[in-house]
Design an enzyme around this catalytic site. Structure first.
Site, short mmCIF file in Angstrom:
data_model
loop_
_atom_site.label_atom_id
_atom_site.label_comp_id
_atom_site.label_asym_id
_atom_site.label_seq_id
_atom_site.Cartn_x
_atom_site.Cartn_y
_atom_site.Cartn_z
N HIS A 1 37.74 16.20 14.58
CA HIS A 1 37.03 17.55 14.56
C HIS A 1 37.97 18.46 14.75
CE1 HIS A 1 37.32 17.92 18.98
NE2 HIS A 1 36.85 19.16 18.75
N ALA B 1 57.42 9.91 11.43
CA ALA B 1 57.40 10.52 12.53
C ALA B 1 57.22 12.03 12.28
CB ALA B 1 58.78 10.39 13.54
N LYS C 1 53.18 13.73 2.19
CA LYS C 1 52.76 13.08 0.75
C LYS C 1 53.43 11.66 0.72
CE LYS C 1 53.55 17.63 -1.35
NZ LYS C 1 52.56 18.28 -0.57
#
Length: 149
Positions: free
Chosen positions: A43, A100, A120
């Site tokens: 959330h 990382a 990505k």
């Protein structure tokens, strides 16, 4: 009730200072490794707090405009690098490497290497693992035989 909102498979490893926000559900598959200082969030109130201002706490969370919620799923034998952040509603496939510091904002397919902010896909763990599959016995132990045949 918050019972059973976090599911962790067998043989997982979660390093120090990581945060698992299970408020909207987290499923972590077997053999997952999670590095230090990783944040897994289901959330976020970063929009809703501004929109509702001082009324934020008086508005039911289901009625908060801009309140982002969603479960996170991490597939079997995936590695999450130190300092990575995984945002609400993301599914990370099996056999992935999340670099990382990555900021994972959208789904990552099975066997992907993902890096960056926003993360990505930059490669394939099947390609990464090929150099090791000729070692005696390793091919037979590989977690997903279908991906290497």
């Amino acid at each position: 009730s918050d019972d059973n909102r976090i599911s962790i498979g067998d043989n997982c490893w979660i390093w120090h200072h990581s945060i698992l926000d299970g408020s909207n559900g987290i499923r972590i598959g077997k053999g997952v490794q999670i590095g230090a200082w990783v944040g897994i969030f289901t959330h976020s109130s970063h929009i809703a707090i501004r929109l509702h201002g001082e009324n934020y706490l008086r508005v039911d969370r289901d009625d908060r405009v801009g309140y982002v919620r969603g479960p996170v799923t991490i597939g079997d034998y995936t590695f999450i690098g130190a300092g990575a952040k995984i945002l609400p509603g993301v599914t990370i496939g099996s056999g992935c490497v999340i670099s990382a510091g990555a900021m994972v904002t959208k789904d990552v397919p099975d066997h992907s290497i993902a890096a960056g902010n926003p993360a990505k896909v930059i490669g394939s763990t099947v390609d990464l693992d090929k150099r090791f599959l000729e070692i005696d016995g390793i091919r037979d132990q590989y977690f997903n035989q279908d991906s290497i045949e």
